[in-house]
Design a protein around this motif. Structure first.
Motif, mmCIF file in Angstrom:
data_model
loop_
_atom_site.group_PDB
_atom_site.id
_atom_site.type_symbol
_atom_site.label_atom_id
_atom_site.label_comp_id
_atom_site.label_asym_id
_atom_site.label_seq_id
_atom_site.Cartn_x
_atom_site.Cartn_y
_atom_site.Cartn_z
ATOM 1 N N ARG A 141 45.664 43.528 43.125
ATOM 2 C CA ARG A 141 45.477 43.913 41.729
ATOM 3 C C ARG A 141 46.807 43.894 40.964
ATOM 4 N NH1 ARG A 141 41.241 45.997 39.464
ATOM 5 N NH2 ARG A 141 40.329 46.680 41.457
ATOM 6 N N VAL A 142 47.877 44.341 41.603
ATOM 7 C CA VAL A 142 49.212 44.288 40.979
ATOM 8 C C VAL A 142 49.572 42.839 40.663
ATOM 9 C CG1 VAL A 142 51.679 44.622 41.412
ATOM 10 C CG2 VAL A 142 50.068 46.444 41.954
ATOM 11 N N TRP A 143 49.336 41.949 41.613
ATOM 12 C CA TRP A 143 49.626 40.533 41.384
ATOM 13 C C TRP A 143 48.783 39.987 40.235
ATOM 14 C CZ3 TRP A 143 49.395 39.002 47.283
ATOM 15 C CH2 TRP A 143 50.647 39.228 47.866
ATOM 16 N N SER A 152 40.205 38.925 39.154
ATOM 17 C CA SER A 152 38.884 39.085 39.761
ATOM 18 C C SER A 152 38.865 40.470 40.395
ATOM 19 C CB SER A 152 38.589 37.997 40.804
ATOM 20 O OG SER A 152 39.456 38.113 41.924
ATOM 21 N N ASP A 153 37.798 40.821 41.070
ATOM 22 C CA ASP A 153 37.748 42.099 41.764
ATOM 23 C C ASP A 153 38.395 41.929 43.135
ATOM 24 O OD1 ASP A 153 36.617 44.088 43.731
ATOM 25 O OD2 ASP A 153 35.667 44.850 41.905
ATOM 26 N N PRO A 154 39.512 42.616 43.419
ATOM 27 C CA PRO A 154 40.234 42.393 44.676
ATOM 28 C C PRO A 154 39.405 42.662 45.927
ATOM 29 C CG PRO A 154 41.633 43.561 43.123
ATOM 30 C CD PRO A 154 40.262 43.530 42.528
ATOM 31 N N HIS A 155 38.599 43.718 45.904
ATOM 32 C CA HIS A 155 37.785 44.012 47.087
ATOM 33 C C HIS A 155 36.789 42.882 47.360
ATOM 34 C CE1 HIS A 155 39.237 48.189 46.524
ATOM 35 N NE2 HIS A 155 38.993 48.309 47.826
ATOM 36 N N HIS A 156 36.147 42.411 46.306
ATOM 37 C CA HIS A 156 35.145 41.360 46.506
ATOM 38 C C HIS A 156 35.797 40.013 46.814
ATOM 39 C CE1 HIS A 156 31.571 43.747 45.748
ATOM 40 N NE2 HIS A 156 32.320 44.416 44.884
ATOM 41 N N LEU A 157 37.019 39.818 46.374
ATOM 42 C CA LEU A 157 37.781 38.638 46.780
ATOM 43 C C LEU A 157 37.979 38.656 48.293
ATOM 44 C CD1 LEU A 157 39.495 36.109 46.296
ATOM 45 C CD2 LEU A 157 41.432 37.628 45.789
ATOM 46 N N ILE A 158 38.392 39.799 48.836
ATOM 47 C CA ILE A 158 38.566 39.929 50.290
ATOM 48 C C ILE A 158 37.236 39.721 51.004
ATOM 49 C CG2 ILE A 158 39.171 41.536 52.142
ATOM 50 C CD1 ILE A 158 41.249 42.748 50.223
ATOM 51 N N PHE A 159 36.153 40.322 50.477
ATOM 52 C CA PHE A 159 34.839 40.138 51.098
ATOM 53 C C PHE A 159 34.458 38.648 51.140
ATOM 54 C CE2 PHE A 159 33.436 44.552 49.354
ATOM 55 C CZ PHE A 159 34.178 45.180 50.341
ATOM 56 N N SER A 160 34.747 37.930 50.047
ATOM 57 C CA SER A 160 34.373 36.514 49.991
ATOM 58 C C SER A 160 35.168 35.706 51.005
ATOM 59 C CB SER A 160 34.581 35.956 48.574
ATOM 60 O OG SER A 160 35.954 35.849 48.252
ATOM 61 N N THR A 195 41.194 24.197 49.021
ATOM 62 C CA THR A 195 40.982 23.713 47.653
ATOM 63 C C THR A 195 40.263 24.757 46.801
ATOM 64 O OG1 THR A 195 40.858 21.421 48.430
ATOM 65 C CG2 THR A 195 39.910 21.901 46.262
ATOM 66 N N LEU A 196 39.204 25.342 47.364
ATOM 67 C CA LEU A 196 38.409 26.319 46.618
ATOM 68 C C LEU A 196 39.238 27.520 46.199
ATOM 69 C CD1 LEU A 196 35.593 27.386 45.694
ATOM 70 C CD2 LEU A 196 35.389 28.415 47.969
ATOM 71 N N PHE A 197 39.925 28.146 47.162
ATOM 72 C CA PHE A 197 40.629 29.374 46.838
ATOM 73 C C PHE A 197 41.907 29.115 46.041
ATOM 74 C CE2 PHE A 197 37.881 31.213 50.123
ATOM 75 C CZ PHE A 197 37.519 32.391 49.484
ATOM 76 N N ARG A 198 42.546 27.961 46.223
ATOM 77 C CA ARG A 198 43.702 27.677 45.391
ATOM 78 C C ARG A 198 43.294 27.604 43.929
ATOM 79 N NH1 ARG A 198 48.809 25.993 46.324
ATOM 80 N NH2 ARG A 198 48.443 25.528 48.523
#
Length: 203
Positions: A141-143, A152-160, A195-198
């Motif tokens: 979130r700081v970044w 985006s939502d950091p928790h859901h980013l990790i979940f994805s 590619t997707l996450f970049r």
């Protein structure tokens, strides 16, 4: 004075043998179907010898899950606050994909425990796991707030990341069946997820 080192080596060797055997047995039979007799036989130990190291089937299972969870979380812990945010996140994704290849049985065993209600590890999920994810989500979130990652939502980013990378382990037969022979799902998955996450992470 007796040198304790040989006894320590024997204990370590037998403990490792039991946990390796338990991974085979629990992966094939599940917790309910596995027995101490099966684990002892797979470890080439007698049942009384196994019980010297672990007092019950549940104790073996918990030790195995604890070890697996520690390995699973190490790449998340390795995300460096001083590093480049996008590269740190991509490095985490690459590590998770490598584990889908090298720790496929472990991933499926852990997934089975969670799908079964996580009764054996709920305290870990609600304690150390949640604390670590909260810590890394706060960093992400700081970044994001500094404009170094797309919001985006950091928790859901990790979940994805978990969902996509672990799919190659947990559903390996399905992935391989769909891709067909001669294809390397993890190698192809790395190209795709990179590619997707970049794109997803770039501000």
């Amino acid at each position: 004075m007796t040198d304790p080192a040989p006894q320590s080596r024997i204990r370590k060797r037998n403990t490792q043998a039991i946990l390796a055997a338990a991974l085979d047995v629990f992966s094939a039979q599940g917790f309910r179907g596995a027995t101490l007799d099966q684990i002892a036989a797979a470890a080439d130990l007698s049942k009384p010898n196994l019980l010297y190291y672990f007092p019950s089937k549940e104790a073996v299972y918990l030790a195995l899950l604890g070890s697996l969870l520690e390995d699973w979380l190490q790449p998340l812990r390795a995300i460096d606050p001083e590093g480049d945010p996008i590269e740190e996140m991509l490095s985490y994704i690459r590590a998770k994909l490598r584990m889908s290849r090298s720790h496929a049985r472990e991933s499926r065993l852990f997934a089975g425990e969670v799908l079964g209600g996580a009764d054996h590890i709920r305290s870990v999920l609600e304690g150390p796991l949640r604390d670590l994810v909260d810590e890394k989500a706060a960093l992400i979130r700081v970044w994001m707030e500094a404009g170094r990652l797309a919001p985006s939502d950091p928790h859901h980013l990790i979940f994805s990341i978990w969902a996509l990378t672990q799919h190659y382990a947990d559903f390996a037969p399905q992935v391989q069946a769909v891709l067909g022979p001669g294809r390397d799902p993890v190698a192809e998955g790395q190209c795709f997820t990179e590619t997707l996450f970049r794109r997803m992470l770039t501000p």
